[in-house]
Design an enzyme around this catalytic site. Structure first.
Site, PDB file in Angstrom:
ATOM      1  N   HIS A  44       0.854  -1.189   0.000  1.00 44.46           N
ATOM      2  CA  HIS A  44       0.000   0.000   0.000  1.00 44.46           C
ATOM      3  C   HIS A  44       0.888   1.236   0.000  1.00 44.46           C
ATOM      4  O   HIS A  44       2.124   1.139   0.018  1.00 44.46           O
ATOM      5  CB  HIS A  44      -0.934   0.004   1.224  1.00 44.46           C
ATOM      6  CG  HIS A  44      -0.205   0.076   2.527  1.00 44.46           C
ATOM      7  ND1 HIS A  44       0.344  -1.043   3.146  1.00 44.46           N
ATOM      8  CD2 HIS A  44       0.105   1.130   3.328  1.00 44.46           C
ATOM      9  CE1 HIS A  44       0.935  -0.686   4.272  1.00 44.46           C
ATOM     10  NE2 HIS A  44       0.822   0.623   4.403  1.00 44.46           N
ATOM     11  N   LYS A 229      19.298  32.320  -9.483  1.00 46.66           N
ATOM     12  CA  LYS A 229      20.621  32.446  -8.866  1.00 46.66           C
ATOM     13  C   LYS A 229      20.569  31.777  -7.500  1.00 46.66           C
ATOM     14  O   LYS A 229      19.750  32.133  -6.650  1.00 46.66           O
ATOM     15  CB  LYS A 229      21.014  33.912  -8.726  1.00 46.66           C
ATOM     16  CG  LYS A 229      22.436  34.123  -8.215  1.00 46.66           C
ATOM     17  CD  LYS A 229      22.752  35.605  -8.116  1.00 46.66           C
ATOM     18  CE  LYS A 229      24.220  35.801  -7.734  1.00 46.66           C
ATOM     19  NZ  LYS A 229      24.532  35.205  -6.417  1.00 46.66           N
TER      20      LYS A 229
END
Length: 815
Positions: A44, A229
């Site tokens: 699961h 950046k």
């Protein structure tokens, strides 16, 4: 009793490697979600959402489905500790949940509405931002049957751009760990990472990196590509048969310091490679100071790759960026999307729009690169950097002694290399914690010298300084440079061990960051056109408005912080066009923060909230004069924390009538068991405010306030009216209860008003109110004197609208 008691009781932590049952600190603005593929008795997927210091958990039997028509059974399980979100491995047989656990997806989630209320009602709506699951989702609780003990829910994908058409597409497509790239079999076998590749060619040597030139704006044109950046350490990763090496921008071998990145780099399928990129802290959101702490503590690091200089024995530096990028994407095609090695995304389009979006999202700036340019070592014009945050490196040349116990210095003296000589750049005296003080004191001691390393004459502020040989490099954030080229409002960020002192220049930053004519810096925030007159009659400038809000910030935030806020902006002054704004617009500073809110039509929109003086002043910089706040905070939007009656008089009514009305409303509320305070609005009215414990919802608060206003109007129809109709308000006071509806706003305490006299909305004591002659009698100049005493309006509520209060309201109406 802890919500983790059930988790703790089911496990023997001497036998299992699962984390202990500790409740974590409150979630950040981006609470985590995690999905773990779990091969226990039955395979699961464990779906978990971070809230309140734990992970709410469901077992999804067939795994999540992106098909909105496919409703997946999700069985509610015990809460798990937040640390469980990093667990991947094997639970021993015989232990609860024995079997293999894979980190299948990770990311963050944003609730739609109040998550606790949604969980209680059985309908929890949210948006996911993960590597594999994204968009809108809903968990719906099913009705229990008979003696059924388990709590069954359905996990359902909403119909949006992230929806799919195939029920099992997600689980069929992704079969490896989102962080390590391992299969369930390799996790069970204990293999650390995806199987290392064989590298047949020599490991490439270090080579000098290409650097970007600083500009005040991105370049224009479609030939440029723009990347975020990063705020970290530049790094070259060299891979080959001689091993993996990780170098700094100056060629220092930091393989040991960046060691956690070596194994995933070694797993890349290539004969040899030399990759250029940036090392940052954590999962991508850390700043430079966080990186320093991560390097010292051994916390996780992430490498963002943005260029490829060598591949399989071929030098690629002569190829255009587009070709190098294509090769890089091929090399990293199979790495886990949220693993330690990642591809730096790029954006094609208008550079100014890209920069605005990055800045609005809290980024540092962008680097713009010519798409057809070769890779060339050193600083050139093929790469251009544009910054959101003002930050630069400086050489430490000395320190000023401190008279405070336990503080080894009061400030550091800074310089930079310009035209072959050191240039003085001022001082930095903030940003140091205990660890930074200790590290710097230890590093400075062996560098002591008797004479300054700077050319004379020196500024007076350096008198009494202790000088050091210029070897250490500091990274400093700052507001601006003075006309003399010194930093103003500097904040120490950390030492840059990857940069040599002789290479540090701040000339470009100093040229850009000098204050323009008419600019000012208030509480560290740049205010443009500070000398522009906004209130002609009061002669109050934009800079004066900023100074007012800087002075009242703490008190303002004690009432307004974390409340969704609407702004009244008057960019041309109060005589120009003014407009309300409830959604953050393009170019807003990141300190004005977004909060997603579901509107009446079901759509999710980003509203704004403030939690700092920087955010208030950032809004002022955008022309804001007035701040209007919701009656609830963002963490529990559906539970109001204030009740407001706005007493709005008809034209011509004396202020004495309004004061008398405020006292009557106060007494009526007191008779119902509610404590209230008064605030003159800076206009013509008075607000009677009840700080509320967050018990009742919007509908209850709105109905209550409407009933109070209606009773007053019925009992004294010649004095009060409870409807907005101008015709019915003639000679009366409108008891405005509409401020108490979801999404409605009221003027915030200590906000200026956009009226000729520049009045301020000010909380007052009831005794003060009796002596006041007008509602707009307080100006910014009066604030300092008021702060000698505590704020009259209670910040900690004692009242709540309970059944007892509602019953008392009925008795009052009947009497």
């Amino acid at each position: 009793m802890s919500s983790l008691d059930a988790y703790r009781a089911k496990r023997d932590f001497d036998l299992t490697a699962e984390p202990g049952a500790d409740i974590a600190d409150a979630a950040t603005e981006r609470p985590a979600f995690v999905v773990q593929k779990h091969d226990a008795t039955r395979l699961h997927y464990d779906f978990r959402l971070e809230h309140g210091g734990v992970l709410w958990s469901w077992a999804v039997t067939k795994g999540p489905s992106a098909d909105p028509s496919e409703k997946r059974l999700a069985v509610r399980t015990e809460d798990h500790p937040v640390a469980y979100g990093d667990f991947e491995g094997t639970i021993p047989k015989g232990q609860y949940g024995g079997g293999t656990v894979m980190l299948w997806d990770q990311g963050w989630w944003e609730p739609v509405g109040d998550p606790e209320a949604g969980l209680a009602k059985g309908k929890l709506k949210f948006r996911l931002h993960g590597a594999r699951m994204s968009g809108g989702w809903t968990l719906v609780r099913m009705r229990g049957r008979g003696n059924e003990t388990r709590e069954n829910w359905l996990l359902i994908k909403e119909r949006d751009d992230a929806a799919g058409r195939t029920p099992d597409a997600l689980t069929n497509k992704y079969k490896t760990s989102v962080t390590t790239g391992r299969t369930m079999r390799r996790i069970a076998a204990g293999a650390e990472t995806a199987k290392p590749a064989g590298h047949a060619k020599p490991t490439p040597p270090f080579r000098k990196v290409q650097l970007a030139s600083l500009r005040d704006a991105p370049p224009e044109g479609g030939e440029w590509r723009h990347e975020a950046k990063f705020d970290g350490y530049r790094c070259l990763i060299a891979i080959g048969k001689d091993g993996v090496r990780l170098y700094t921008r100056n060629g220092k071998d930091w393989t040991d310091r960046f060691g956690d990145l070596a194994a995933p780099a070694d797993a890349l399928a290539c004969d040899a490679a030399l990759i250029d990129g940036e090392v940052i802290a954590g999962q991508g959101g850390g700043d430079f100071s966080a990186l320093q702490k991560a390097l010292k503590s051994g916390a996780p690091l992430t490498f963002y790759a943005f260029d490829l200089l060598h591949l399989d024995g071929t030098d690629l530096t002569g190829e255009p960026l587009t070709a190098r990028r294509a090769a890089l994407e091929g090399l990293l095609a199979d790495v886990p999307p949220r693993g330690p090695l990642r591809l730096s995304p790029f954006i094609e389009g208008a550079g100014d729009e890209v920069l605005a979006a990055i800045c609005e999202g809290g980024g540092e700036g962008i680097v713009s690169k010519l798409a057809d340019a070769a890779y060339r070592a050193g600083r050139g014009t093929a790469w251009i950097k544009s910054k959101c945050i003002r930050r630069a490196e400086f050489v430490i040349v000395g320190w000023a002694p401190s008279d405070k116990r336990g503080r080894p210095f009061s400030s550091l003296l800074l310089a930079s290399q310009e035209d072959g000589a050191l240039t003085y750049r001022g001082r930095v005296g903030t940003g140091f914690d205990a660890a930074a003080f200790e590290e710097l004191a230890r590093a400075l001691k062996p560098l002591a010298r008797k004479t300054p390393p700077l050319p004379k004459p020196l500024p007076p502020e350096t008198k009494g300084a202790r000088w050091v040989t210029p070897k250490l490099v500091a990274e400093v954030a700052y507001a601006e440079f003075t006309d003399d080229g010194a930093v103003r409002h500097g904040v120490f960020q950390g030492l840059r061990e990857d940069k040599a002192a002789e290479d540090v220049s701040a000339g470009a930053e100093a040229a850009q960051a000098r204050p323009a004519k008419g600019e000012a810096t208030v509480a560290g925030v740049r205010i443009s056109s500070a000398d522009r007159v906004v209130f002609p009659k009061a002669k109050l400038t934009k800079g004066g408005i900023a100074e007012h809000y800087a002075e009242v910030a703490d008190r303002f935030l004690s009432h307004a912080a974390d409340h969704p806020v609407s702004l009244l902006r008057c960019p041309g002054g109060i005589d120009g066009e003014c407009f309300f704004q409830k959604h953050a617009g393009k170019g807003f500073p990141d300190a004005v923060k977004p909060v997603p809110i579901e509107e009446s039509d079901g759509e999710i929109e980003d509203y704004m909230y403030l939690d700092s003086a920087e955010g208030i002043l950032g809004a002022v910089q955008m022309g804001t004069i007035e701040f209007h706040i919701w009656g609830s905070r963002r963490d529990r939007l559906e539970r109001p924390d204030r009740l407001v009656f706005d007493l709005d008089p008809d034209e011509g009514l004396a202020f004495a009538e309004v004061k008398a009305a405020a006292v009557e409303v106060r007494d009526a509320l007191a008779g119902l068991g509610l404590e209230s305070g008064a605030m003159v609005t800076g206009g013509k009215g008075v607000h009677v405010i009840v700080p509320l414990r967050r018990v009742a919802g919007w509908e209850t608060v709105k109905t209550f306030s409407q009933t109070v206003a209606t009773i007053l109007a019925q009992q004294q129809p010649d004095r009060y009216v409870a409807t907005m109709s101008k015709a019915k308000r003639k000679g009366r006071i409108f008891v405005d209860w509409l401020r108490n509806d979801r999404g409605a706003t009221a003027i915030a305490p200590y906000s200026l008003r956009a009226r000729p006299g520049a009045g301020v909305a000010v909380p007052v004591t009831w005794d003060e109110l009796a002596d006041l002659e007008r509602a707009d009698g307080f100006a910014p100049a009066d604030m300092a004197a008021r702060f000698a005493a505590p704020c009259p309006l209670a910040a900690v509520p004692t009242s709540s609208i309970t059944t007892k209060v509602v019953d008392a309201l009925g008795d009052w109406a009947g009497g």
